[in-house]
Design an enzyme around this catalytic site. Structure first.
Site, PDB file in Angstrom:
ATOM      1  CB  ALA A 192     -18.686  -0.218   3.982  1.00  0.00           C
ATOM      2  CB  SER A 193     -13.876   0.918   1.293  1.00  0.00           C
ATOM      3  OG  SER A 193     -14.063   1.514   0.027  1.00  0.00           O
ATOM      4  NE  ARG A 194      -8.668   5.576   0.800  1.00  0.00           N
ATOM      5  CZ  ARG A 194      -7.466   6.080   0.759  1.00  0.00           C
ATOM      6  NH1 ARG A 194      -7.104   7.011   1.597  1.00  0.00           N
ATOM      7  NH2 ARG A 194      -6.590   5.658  -0.134  1.00  0.00           N
ATOM      8  CE  LYS A 251     -11.861  -0.819 -10.382  1.00  0.00           C
ATOM      9  NZ  LYS A 251     -10.668  -1.475  -9.794  1.00  0.00           N
ATOM     10  CG  ASP A 272      -2.206   0.856   0.870  1.00  0.00           C
ATOM     11  OD1 ASP A 272      -3.287   0.260   0.785  1.00  0.00           O
ATOM     12  OD2 ASP A 272      -2.082   2.085   0.662  1.00  0.00           O
ATOM     13  CG  ASN A 326      -7.844  -4.424  -3.458  1.00  0.00           C
ATOM     14  OD1 ASN A 326      -9.052  -4.550  -3.542  1.00  0.00           O
ATOM     15  ND2 ASN A 326      -7.261  -3.656  -2.536  1.00  0.00           N
ATOM     16  CE1 TYR A 379     -12.760   2.511  -9.645  1.00  0.00           C
ATOM     17  CE2 TYR A 379     -15.105   2.314 -10.110  1.00  0.00           C
ATOM     18  CZ  TYR A 379     -13.984   1.923  -9.400  1.00  0.00           C
ATOM     19  OH  TYR A 379     -14.102   0.954  -8.443  1.00  0.00           O
ATOM     20  CB  VAL A 404       0.107  -0.533  -8.393  1.00  0.00           C
ATOM     21  CG1 VAL A 404       0.084  -1.391  -7.161  1.00  0.00           C
ATOM     22  CG2 VAL A 404      -1.061   0.444  -8.411  1.00  0.00           C
TER      23      VAL A 404
HETATM   24  P1  NAI Z   1      -9.797   1.689  -0.349  1.00  0.00           P
HETATM   25  O1  NAI Z   1      -9.532   3.108  -0.710  1.00  0.00           O
HETATM   26  O2  NAI Z   1     -10.286   1.417   1.026  1.00  0.00           O
HETATM   27  O3  NAI Z   1      -8.486   0.845  -0.590  1.00  0.00           O
HETATM   28  C1  NAI Z   1      -7.683   1.009  -1.704  1.00  0.00           C
HETATM   29  C2  NAI Z   1      -6.237   1.016  -1.247  1.00  0.00           C
HETATM   30  O4  NAI Z   1      -5.398   1.121  -2.382  1.00  0.00           O
HETATM   31  C3  NAI Z   1      -5.902   2.195  -0.342  1.00  0.00           C
HETATM   32  O5  NAI Z   1      -5.390   1.741   0.898  1.00  0.00           O
HETATM   33  C4  NAI Z   1      -4.865   2.967  -1.133  1.00  0.00           C
HETATM   34  O6  NAI Z   1      -3.847   3.572  -0.306  1.00  0.00           O
HETATM   35  C5  NAI Z   1      -4.293   1.919  -2.036  1.00  0.00           C
HETATM   36  N1  NAI Z   1      -3.705   2.510  -3.218  1.00  0.00           N
HETATM   37  C6  NAI Z   1      -4.235   3.483  -4.006  1.00  0.00           C
HETATM   38  N2  NAI Z   1      -3.390   3.775  -5.013  1.00  0.00           N
HETATM   39  C7  NAI Z   1      -2.318   2.981  -4.865  1.00  0.00           C
HETATM   40  C8  NAI Z   1      -1.122   2.831  -5.601  1.00  0.00           C
HETATM   41  N3  NAI Z   1      -0.881   3.580  -6.664  1.00  0.00           N
HETATM   42  N4  NAI Z   1      -0.224   1.905  -5.193  1.00  0.00           N
HETATM   43  C9  NAI Z   1      -0.466   1.146  -4.107  1.00  0.00           C
HETATM   44  N5  NAI Z   1      -1.581   1.271  -3.356  1.00  0.00           N
HETATM   45  C10 NAI Z   1      -2.497   2.177  -3.729  1.00  0.00           C
HETATM   46  O7  NAI Z   1     -10.785   1.095  -1.448  1.00  0.00           O
HETATM   47  P2  NAI Z   1     -11.608  -0.265  -1.568  1.00  0.00           P
HETATM   48  O8  NAI Z   1     -13.035   0.054  -1.603  1.00  0.00           O
HETATM   49  O9  NAI Z   1     -11.125  -1.259  -0.593  1.00  0.00           O
HETATM   50  O10 NAI Z   1     -11.215  -0.681  -3.045  1.00  0.00           O
HETATM   51  C11 NAI Z   1     -10.415  -1.786  -3.400  1.00  0.00           C
HETATM   52  C12 NAI Z   1     -10.624  -2.076  -4.866  1.00  0.00           C
HETATM   53  O11 NAI Z   1     -11.953  -2.493  -5.089  1.00  0.00           O
HETATM   54  C13 NAI Z   1     -10.384  -0.899  -5.789  1.00  0.00           C
HETATM   55  O12 NAI Z   1      -9.756  -1.347  -6.973  1.00  0.00           O
HETATM   56  C14 NAI Z   1     -11.770  -0.428  -6.109  1.00  0.00           C
HETATM   57  O13 NAI Z   1     -11.853   0.263  -7.330  1.00  0.00           O
HETATM   58  C15 NAI Z   1     -12.520  -1.723  -6.147  1.00  0.00           C
HETATM   59  N6  NAI Z   1     -13.942  -1.585  -5.957  1.00  0.00           N
HETATM   60  C16 NAI Z   1     -14.433  -1.283  -4.734  1.00  0.00           C
HETATM   61  C17 NAI Z   1     -15.793  -1.167  -4.563  1.00  0.00           C
HETATM   62  C18 NAI Z   1     -16.403  -0.939  -3.243  1.00  0.00           C
HETATM   63  O14 NAI Z   1     -17.621  -1.014  -3.144  1.00  0.00           O
HETATM   64  N7  NAI Z   1     -15.624  -0.685  -2.210  1.00  0.00           N
HETATM   65  C19 NAI Z   1     -16.715  -1.297  -5.701  1.00  0.00           C
HETATM   66  C20 NAI Z   1     -16.096  -1.713  -6.911  1.00  0.00           C
HETATM   67  C21 NAI Z   1     -14.738  -1.820  -7.014  1.00  0.00           C
END
Ligand code: NAI
Length: 702
Positions: free
Chosen positions: A481-483, A452, A320, A383, A448, A357
């Site tokens: 649920a996430s930020r 995706k 991360d 992810n 996005y 990444v």
């Molecule tokens: P989140 O914001 O809680 O977690 C994403 C993490 O990725 C963060 O900790 C961030 O610091 C890290 N990150 C961002 N850019 C980065 C980089 N360049 N290099 C390394 N780390 C990096 O978000 P969440 O919700 O857990 O999302 C995870 C994945 O799931 C994402 O790809 C998101 O697009 C996808 N997603 C999530 C949904 C949701 O309902 N939460 C819905 C659909 C897709």
């Protein structure tokens, strides 16, 4: 000769070992079993001591040592871990496959550690055990590698809960060696003296077998099948005939620590022992000895994936960058560090990585972290993600590129070096993260949703390139649920959308158990379903002879766009096959087609007679036929310079391969089953150059 540093990740085996109940009994006698534990010694209702697993190592270890180039003059078996998945049956074949995991450098004078693992399956198909070996090489230190971090190991500050006295006989090594370790040190008095011992010494693994019996006797009497894991460090050699005490402390439900004390010198001969026991959970999804990389694992979904993978035995790289929700900011090591701490506190193994990444170097750095810490990478969950929502006209290039860089290019950057390692080792599980927004559309998210959906395209081809190497690639569309979603989802929903509900699907798709590759799944709140690109049956407008007018198309519009009877394709060739089939003559039910009365072999024999030489001018092709069923076999047909040669067996370089069941093949060759129909109904599987298969109907009289 120095250690071969390139051997890390190299494959060991497969190495097979046939055994009968007599081998299991011989081992049992070698580790001191007798009338007191007759179930290990009598072929009637025989139970195999779980540590019999060790006997496979006598073939695995020499191959591992050969790969590493370790200096054999200075090696000792340092540590041994066995993870038991299923009880060992009394007879059959055990096949082990493994790899060199890592080297550690203790310093020039102190030596090196070589770590290897092997997984063993039985001929009945069951996975039996995983073995992790650490070889201490006294003469190979100082190669400039990292030292292994010290692991804390403590025995409880109280008397052991069990003390089992055991007395191997003076002649014990003479029996034990018949199970495979015939090294002279354990039998030849002269050799033993040369090596600095008074007389031949006990095999460390023989003493290990004594411990295994004592542990079972104390903790799971009469139920060796409940042994789950046994781990220890060999610390002092022993002479045969010395009395031993196995000291055991129960430390928790299904867990104990143990050691073996030499009761004559009071030295500890085997130290830091761990033993786990209990019912073998049926069909458990486990990741023991698997190395997983989860990007963006410092928060949200990635954090939960990392924690759950580690709980089930994976060694995890928690990547991360620690930036803001939109990817801005300096980044911080703390989110990844915190998750690593959580994993370690729960008894798991993990390292942190803070690379971005979105850059090629970042992707390489993440995979390097896995190789440096754990020697390989088996699982990759792409992810990491950010959001920069704007309606399309306001979507300036900066916001467009920032999002594509993290999601799409990020997956490319990490997957490419990971895929190279997986290909080399012949195993891998990769997960892409798409989104319902990408699959179905969402206002204000063009950047996005484009990224995706592009990940689905990346998966579509990668799944084909990985097929041969047991690399599966799937895609998950989570809702959690996430930020990223805190201002998108209604608050009462938000509560119910725990990322924990998504993790089981991610874990299953990354497990050995899941055969899927190339599929997309939605997951959220405990609801899971598959999403796919489907294709309707369509219609030929204008019979393919004349170019239809837009009006003609409009007239047929309902049929063109109908998805009734739609299907999914695994790859482009299948869709082209259907396209061609749309123009072939309708044929009767192939199942009703009668074979021509000839055998498959006779059909091949006759093939040159049915060959239409004039049609074959300038054609150069080799067809490889694999005909399954009782009448089947392998034949190939080599067409060159207007001639046709048929031979049985496999050609070295076929251009086009065709696989069919014998009855379908006979129907095809007698003209009763049109080739296109055979193909589209799945009765004919074509590999290699699909277009060349079209020639068959032209080159042969059917
Ligand atoms: P989140 O914001 O809680 O977690 C994403 C993490 O990725 C963060 O900790 C961030 O610091 C890290 N990150 C961002 N850019 C980065 C980089 N360049 N290099 C390394 N780390 C990096 O978000 P969440 O919700 O857990 O999302 C995870 C994945 O799931 C994402 O790809 C998101 O697009 C996808 N997603 C999530 C949904 C949701 O309902 N939460 C819905 C659909 C897709």
């Amino acid at each position: 000769m120095a250690l071969n540093l390139d051997a890390i990740g190299k494959k060991i085996g497969p190495i097979s070992k046939d055994y009968t109940w007599k081998d299991a009994v011989l081992y049992a006698l070698g580790v001191g079993a007798g009338f007191s534990d007759l179930e290990y010694c009598y072929e009637k209702d025989l139970k195999v001591i779980p540590s019999f697993a060790i006997t496979t190592l006598y073939d695995v270890m020499p191959e591992a040592m050969g790969l590493t180039n370790v200096n054999l003059a200075g090696i000792l078996h340092g540590e041994q871990e066995l993870i038991f998945h299923n009880p060992i049956p009394p007879e059959g074949t055990m096949t082990s496959e493994g790899r060199i995991l890592n080297y550690y450098d203790k310093g020039e004078q102190k030596g090196a550690l070589v770590v290897a693992e092997a997984e063993t399956r039985h001929s009945n198909g069951q996975k039996l055990f995983t073995s992790n070996m650490t070889i201490f090489s006294r003469l190979d230190g100082g190669f400039g590698g990292e030292n292994r971090p010290r692991e804390k190991f403590e025995f409880p500050d109280r008397d052991p809960d069990f003390m089992v006295d055991m007395s191997p006989s003076e002649d014990q090594p003479l029996i034990y060696r018949l199970s495979g370790d015939t090294f002279q040190l354990h039998v030849d008095p002269e050799f033993a003296k040369m090596a600095g011992f008074e007389k031949p010494i006990m095999h460390g693994l023989c003493t290990h077998g004594y411990a295994c019996r004592a542990l079972i006797q104390s903790l799971i009497p009469g139920e060796p099948e409940k042994a789950r894991r046994m781990n220890c460090r060999f610390s002092r050699p022993l002479y045969p005939g010395m009395s031993l005490q196995v000291q055991i402390w129960k430390t928790g439900e299904g867990q104990a620590v143990w050691r073996i004390q030499n009761m004559e010198t009071q030295e500890i001969a085997i130290d830091n022992g761990l033993f786990e026991y209990g019912d073998v959970p049926k069909d458990e999804v486990r990741f023991d000895n698997k190395v997983a990389v989860v990007t963006g694992a410092g928060a949200g979904l990635g954090r939960v994936y990392a924690l759950e993978l580690a709980k089930r035995g994976a060694k995890v790289v928690v990547n991360d960058l620690g930036g803001a929700r939109d990817g801005s900011g300096e980044g911080s090591s703390s989110p990844a560090d915190q998750v690593v701490e959580e994993i370690k506190a729960a008894g798991g193994e993990a390292v942190a990585n803070y690379d971005n990444v979105a850059t090629v170097e970042g992707g390489e750095g993440i995979v390097k972290s896995a190789l440096d810490a754990f020697g390989t990478i088996d699982i990759l969950i792409n992810n990491a993600g950010i959001l920069r929502d704007k309606s399309f006209v306001k979507m300036d290039p900066e916001n467009w590129h920032a999002v594509l860089d993290v999601h799409l290019n990020g997956a490319y950057n990490v997957t490419r070096p990971a895929f190279a390692v997986m290909k080399e080792q012949g195993y891998g599980r990769i997960l892409m993260t798409t989104s319902a927004a990408g699959l179905y559309g969402n206002f204000g998210q063009t950047n996005y949703t484009a990224a995706k959906m592009a990940l689905v395209g990346l998966m579509n081809t990668l799944k084909l390139e990985g097929q041969k190497y047991d690399i599966h690639v799937n895609t998950i569309a989570p809702v959690a649920a996430s930020r990223l979603t805190e201002d998108v989802l209604p608050p009462d929903f938000f509560e119910k959308l725990k990322p924990e509900f998504v993790a089981p699907l991610a874990l299953y798709l990354c497990s050995e158990k899941c055969a899927d590759t190339g599929n997309v799944y939605n997951a959220g709140m405990g609801f899971y379903n598959r999403a796919a690109i489907v294709t309707g049956p369509g219609v030929v407008v204008g019979e393919g002879k004349e170019i239809p007018s837009p009006e003609a198309l409009a007239e047929n519009w309902e049929k063109v766009k109908s998805l009734k009877g739609a299907k999914t394709y695994f790859q482009l060739n299948e869709q082209i096959g259907d396209l061609m089939a749309a123009f072939s003559q309708p044929a009767g039910d192939a199942a009703a087609a009668e074979p021509a009365g000839l055998s498959v072999a006779e059909v091949f024999k006759n093939m040159p007679n049915n060959f239409i030489s004039e049609e074959a001018q300038g054609v150069e092709v080799v067809f490889q036929y694999t005909i399954t069923g009782s009448d089947g076999g392998d034949w190939y047909c080599d067409i060159k310079d207007g001639t046709c040669t048929i031979a049985s067996g496999k050609h070295e370089k076929p251009i086009c391969s065709l696989e069919m069941e014998d009855q379908d093949f006979l129907a095809l060759m007698s003209g009763k089953l049109p080739a296109m129909q055979a193909y589209t109904s799945g009765k004919l599987k074509i590999g290699g150059d699909l277009m060349k298969s079209q020639l068959i109907e032209k080159l042969f009289k059917m």
